[in-house]
Design a protein around this motif. Sequence first.
Motif, PDB file in Angstrom:
ATOM      1  N   PHE A  30       0.833  -1.205   0.000  1.00 57.93           N
ATOM      2  CA  PHE A  30       0.000   0.000   0.000  1.00 57.93           C
ATOM      3  C   PHE A  30       0.869   1.257   0.000  1.00 57.93           C
ATOM      4  O   PHE A  30       0.650   2.194  -0.770  1.00 57.93           O
ATOM      5  CB  PHE A  30      -0.920  -0.014   1.225  1.00 57.93           C
ATOM      6  CG  PHE A  30      -1.792   1.202   1.348  1.00 57.93           C
ATOM      7  CD1 PHE A  30      -2.808   1.453   0.434  1.00 57.93           C
ATOM      8  CD2 PHE A  30      -1.593   2.108   2.384  1.00 57.93           C
ATOM      9  CE1 PHE A  30      -3.605   2.578   0.538  1.00 57.93           C
ATOM     10  CE2 PHE A  30      -2.392   3.233   2.508  1.00 57.93           C
ATOM     11  CZ  PHE A  30      -3.401   3.472   1.581  1.00 57.93           C
ATOM     12  N   ILE A  31       1.890   1.270   0.883  1.00 61.27           N
ATOM     13  CA  ILE A  31       2.776   2.441   0.972  1.00 61.27           C
ATOM     14  C   ILE A  31       3.529   2.644  -0.342  1.00 61.27           C
ATOM     15  O   ILE A  31       3.697   3.766  -0.817  1.00 61.27           O
ATOM     16  CB  ILE A  31       3.761   2.279   2.148  1.00 61.27           C
ATOM     17  CG1 ILE A  31       2.983   2.313   3.481  1.00 61.27           C
ATOM     18  CG2 ILE A  31       4.822   3.372   2.124  1.00 61.27           C
ATOM     19  CD1 ILE A  31       3.848   1.995   4.691  1.00 61.27           C
ATOM     20  N   LYS A  32       3.957   1.535  -0.944  1.00 59.42           N
ATOM     21  CA  LYS A  32       4.687   1.615  -2.214  1.00 59.42           C
ATOM     22  C   LYS A  32       3.819   2.207  -3.318  1.00 59.42           C
ATOM     23  O   LYS A  32       4.303   2.950  -4.190  1.00 59.42           O
ATOM     24  CB  LYS A  32       5.168   0.223  -2.619  1.00 59.42           C
ATOM     25  CG  LYS A  32       6.080   0.216  -3.826  1.00 59.42           C
ATOM     26  CD  LYS A  32       6.603  -1.189  -4.088  1.00 59.42           C
ATOM     27  CE  LYS A  32       7.533  -1.207  -5.288  1.00 59.42           C
ATOM     28  NZ  LYS A  32       8.048  -2.582  -5.578  1.00 59.42           N
ATOM     29  N   SER A  33       2.514   1.924  -3.260  1.00 57.84           N
ATOM     30  CA  SER A  33       1.613   2.428  -4.300  1.00 57.84           C
ATOM     31  C   SER A  33       1.334   3.923  -4.156  1.00 57.84           C
ATOM     32  O   SER A  33       0.747   4.539  -5.048  1.00 57.84           O
ATOM     33  CB  SER A  33       0.283   1.650  -4.251  1.00 57.84           C
ATOM     34  OG  SER A  33      -0.452   1.996  -3.083  1.00 57.84           O
ATOM     35  N   LEU A  34       1.775   4.516  -3.042  1.00 59.42           N
ATOM     36  CA  LEU A  34       1.478   5.931  -2.772  1.00 59.42           C
ATOM     37  C   LEU A  34       2.609   6.875  -3.167  1.00 59.42           C
ATOM     38  O   LEU A  34       2.530   8.073  -2.890  1.00 59.42           O
ATOM     39  CB  LEU A  34       1.200   6.128  -1.263  1.00 59.42           C
ATOM     40  CG  LEU A  34      -0.001   5.383  -0.681  1.00 59.42           C
ATOM     41  CD1 LEU A  34      -0.040   5.575   0.837  1.00 59.42           C
ATOM     42  CD2 LEU A  34      -1.302   5.877  -1.303  1.00 59.42           C
ATOM     43  N   ILE A  35       3.631   6.354  -3.813  1.00 59.89           N
ATOM     44  CA  ILE A  35       4.823   7.146  -4.097  1.00 59.89           C
ATOM     45  C   ILE A  35       4.490   8.494  -4.740  1.00 59.89           C
ATOM     46  O   ILE A  35       4.990   9.542  -4.335  1.00 59.89           O
ATOM     47  CB  ILE A  35       5.792   6.355  -5.000  1.00 59.89           C
ATOM     48  CG1 ILE A  35       6.376   5.175  -4.224  1.00 59.89           C
ATOM     49  CG2 ILE A  35       6.926   7.254  -5.488  1.00 59.89           C
ATOM     50  CD1 ILE A  35       7.305   4.300  -5.033  1.00 59.89           C
ATOM     51  N   ASN A  36       3.618   8.501  -5.723  1.00 59.87           N
ATOM     52  CA  ASN A  36       3.297   9.737  -6.423  1.00 59.87           C
ATOM     53  C   ASN A  36       1.915  10.303  -6.072  1.00 59.87           C
ATOM     54  O   ASN A  36       1.415  11.197  -6.776  1.00 59.87           O
ATOM     55  CB  ASN A  36       3.380   9.503  -7.937  1.00 59.87           C
ATOM     56  CG  ASN A  36       4.778   9.125  -8.379  1.00 59.87           C
ATOM     57  OD1 ASN A  36       5.755   9.729  -7.931  1.00 59.87           O
ATOM     58  ND2 ASN A  36       4.878   8.118  -9.241  1.00 59.87           N
ATOM     59  N   HIS A  37       1.310   9.755  -5.000  1.00 53.42           N
ATOM     60  CA  HIS A  37      -0.030  10.219  -4.625  1.00 53.42           C
ATOM     61  C   HIS A  37       0.052  11.526  -3.832  1.00 53.42           C
ATOM     62  O   HIS A  37       0.879  11.671  -2.936  1.00 53.42           O
ATOM     63  CB  HIS A  37      -0.741   9.146  -3.796  1.00 53.42           C
ATOM     64  CG  HIS A  37      -2.232   9.302  -3.767  1.00 53.42           C
ATOM     65  ND1 HIS A  37      -2.873  10.282  -3.034  1.00 53.42           N
ATOM     66  CD2 HIS A  37      -3.220   8.595  -4.394  1.00 53.42           C
ATOM     67  CE1 HIS A  37      -4.179  10.181  -3.191  1.00 53.42           C
ATOM     68  NE2 HIS A  37      -4.427   9.165  -4.016  1.00 53.42           N
ATOM     69  N   ARG A  38      -0.832  12.475  -4.151  1.00 51.07           N
ATOM     70  CA  ARG A  38      -0.764  13.788  -3.495  1.00 51.07           C
ATOM     71  C   ARG A  38      -1.144  13.720  -2.006  1.00 51.07           C
ATOM     72  O   ARG A  38      -0.776  14.600  -1.224  1.00 51.07           O
ATOM     73  CB  ARG A  38      -1.679  14.787  -4.198  1.00 51.07           C
ATOM     74  CG  ARG A  38      -3.154  14.421  -4.201  1.00 51.07           C
ATOM     75  CD  ARG A  38      -3.928  15.370  -5.113  1.00 51.07           C
ATOM     76  NE  ARG A  38      -5.354  15.089  -5.123  1.00 51.07           N
ATOM     77  CZ  ARG A  38      -6.230  15.647  -4.281  1.00 51.07           C
ATOM     78  NH1 ARG A  38      -5.795  16.530  -3.387  1.00 51.07           N
ATOM     79  NH2 ARG A  38      -7.504  15.351  -4.342  1.00 51.07           N
ATOM     80  N   ASN A  39      -1.878  12.686  -1.592  1.00 50.06           N
ATOM     81  CA  ASN A  39      -2.251  12.537  -0.184  1.00 50.06           C
ATOM     82  C   ASN A  39      -1.434  11.460   0.528  1.00 50.06           C
ATOM     83  O   ASN A  39      -1.881  10.875   1.512  1.00 50.06           O
ATOM     84  CB  ASN A  39      -3.735  12.197  -0.060  1.00 50.06           C
ATOM     85  CG  ASN A  39      -4.631  13.367  -0.460  1.00 50.06           C
ATOM     86  OD1 ASN A  39      -4.303  14.523  -0.191  1.00 50.06           O
ATOM     87  ND2 ASN A  39      -5.752  13.067  -1.105  1.00 50.06           N
ATOM     88  N   ARG A  40      -0.240  11.227   0.021  1.00 52.75           N
ATOM     89  CA  ARG A  40       0.606  10.165   0.555  1.00 52.75           C
ATOM     90  C   ARG A  40       0.846  10.327   2.063  1.00 52.75           C
ATOM     91  O   ARG A  40       0.674   9.390   2.833  1.00 52.75           O
ATOM     92  CB  ARG A  40       1.944  10.148  -0.183  1.00 52.75           C
ATOM     93  CG  ARG A  40       2.896   9.028   0.276  1.00 52.75           C
ATOM     94  CD  ARG A  40       4.138   8.985  -0.603  1.00 52.75           C
ATOM     95  NE  ARG A  40       4.996   7.881  -0.239  1.00 52.75           N
ATOM     96  CZ  ARG A  40       5.944   7.942   0.705  1.00 52.75           C
ATOM     97  NH1 ARG A  40       6.144   9.090   1.363  1.00 52.75           N
ATOM     98  NH2 ARG A  40       6.696   6.877   0.974  1.00 52.75           N
ATOM     99  N   ALA A  41       1.204  11.529   2.483  1.00 49.68           N
ATOM    100  CA  ALA A  41       1.509  11.765   3.895  1.00 49.68           C
ATOM    101  C   ALA A  41       0.278  11.525   4.783  1.00 49.68           C
ATOM    102  O   ALA A  41       0.390  10.972   5.886  1.00 49.68           O
ATOM    103  CB  ALA A  41       2.014  13.198   4.085  1.00 49.68           C
ATOM    104  N   LEU A  42      -0.878  11.925   4.289  1.00 44.55           N
ATOM    105  CA  LEU A  42      -2.116  11.731   5.064  1.00 44.55           C
ATOM    106  C   LEU A  42      -2.436  10.252   5.232  1.00 44.55           C
ATOM    107  O   LEU A  42      -2.802   9.796   6.318  1.00 44.55           O
ATOM    108  CB  LEU A  42      -3.272  12.449   4.362  1.00 44.55           C
ATOM    109  CG  LEU A  42      -4.651  12.328   5.035  1.00 44.55           C
ATOM    110  CD1 LEU A  42      -4.614  12.919   6.436  1.00 44.55           C
ATOM    111  CD2 LEU A  42      -5.708  13.019   4.190  1.00 44.55           C
ATOM    112  N   PHE A  43      -2.297   9.488   4.144  1.00 46.37           N
ATOM    113  CA  PHE A  43      -2.572   8.059   4.214  1.00 46.37           C
ATOM    114  C   PHE A  43      -1.614   7.346   5.167  1.00 46.37           C
ATOM    115  O   PHE A  43      -2.016   6.460   5.938  1.00 46.37           O
ATOM    116  CB  PHE A  43      -2.480   7.422   2.829  1.00 46.37           C
ATOM    117  CG  PHE A  43      -3.655   7.732   1.938  1.00 46.37           C
ATOM    118  CD1 PHE A  43      -4.955   7.656   2.424  1.00 46.37           C
ATOM    119  CD2 PHE A  43      -3.466   8.096   0.607  1.00 46.37           C
ATOM    120  CE1 PHE A  43      -6.033   7.928   1.610  1.00 46.37           C
ATOM    121  CE2 PHE A  43      -4.554   8.379  -0.218  1.00 46.37           C
ATOM    122  CZ  PHE A  43      -5.836   8.299   0.287  1.00 46.37           C
ATOM    123  N   ILE A  44      -0.336   7.713   5.114  1.00 51.47           N
ATOM    124  CA  ILE A  44       0.649   7.076   5.980  1.00 51.47           C
ATOM    125  C   ILE A  44       0.381   7.425   7.449  1.00 51.47           C
ATOM    126  O   ILE A  44       0.508   6.583   8.339  1.00 51.47           O
ATOM    127  CB  ILE A  44       2.073   7.506   5.574  1.00 51.47           C
ATOM    128  CG1 ILE A  44       2.409   6.926   4.186  1.00 51.47           C
ATOM    129  CG2 ILE A  44       3.100   7.050   6.599  1.00 51.47           C
ATOM    130  CD1 ILE A  44       3.763   7.344   3.653  1.00 51.47           C
TER     131      ILE A  44
END
Length: 219
Positions: A193-207
């Motif tokens: 899941f974390i790997k799939s967020l590399i370019n996501h604009r809400n990456r920090a929020l999801f983590i």
Amino acid sequence: MPYKKANGEGSVQKYYKNGVLKGWRTTITIGRDDKGKLIRKQFYGKTKLETIKKKDDYLNKSAAGMLPADEKITVQEWFKIWLYEYRINDLRPSTLERYCGIYKIYILNSSIGLKKLKDLKTSNIQSYYNILINEKNKTPNIVKTLNKLLKSGLNQALKEQYIIINPCNSVTLPKLPPKKEIKIFTVEEEKKFIKSLINHRNRALFILTLGTGLRQGWC
């Protein structure tokens, strides 16, 4: 000087309304008002025996100090007193606000709120809860919360001898729906899941959510 009954006081007579026999009636004197005028109380029943029983029950409770100081107080009047006189200093402002919201939505001007406190029965509360569930489409959680709050207020009324039992104790509450099983990520799923967020604009929020367990509505 011993008290002398007024003429006809204590006797049980047939009660008519518009020329139609409605049942039986008896009258007693329970005191005097601030102007010295006699205060009388009447009891009605379908039979002579029922009427006498109501009168005797009243006199027995009066002798035992089990009658409320104000027999006309309604459930909603008492509940407001309980909130703003008994609970105002021991509740957090947010909790008091929530309780007031429940009072305004589910007690004020409702079928149970308008009843005299001394006349409130379990059957009245049960009927009201059934209407909330079956006709108003309220959830079991709402009814359970309402009953918990109403029960607390009536417990205080019990201590003050406004009532002799708490009718909330005998109601049947609706069953709560089964809790949904919460599925959590395995360690491998978290990594993917974390790997799939590399370019996501809400990456920090999801983590942040993943690492702390925050849920919507907590903030």
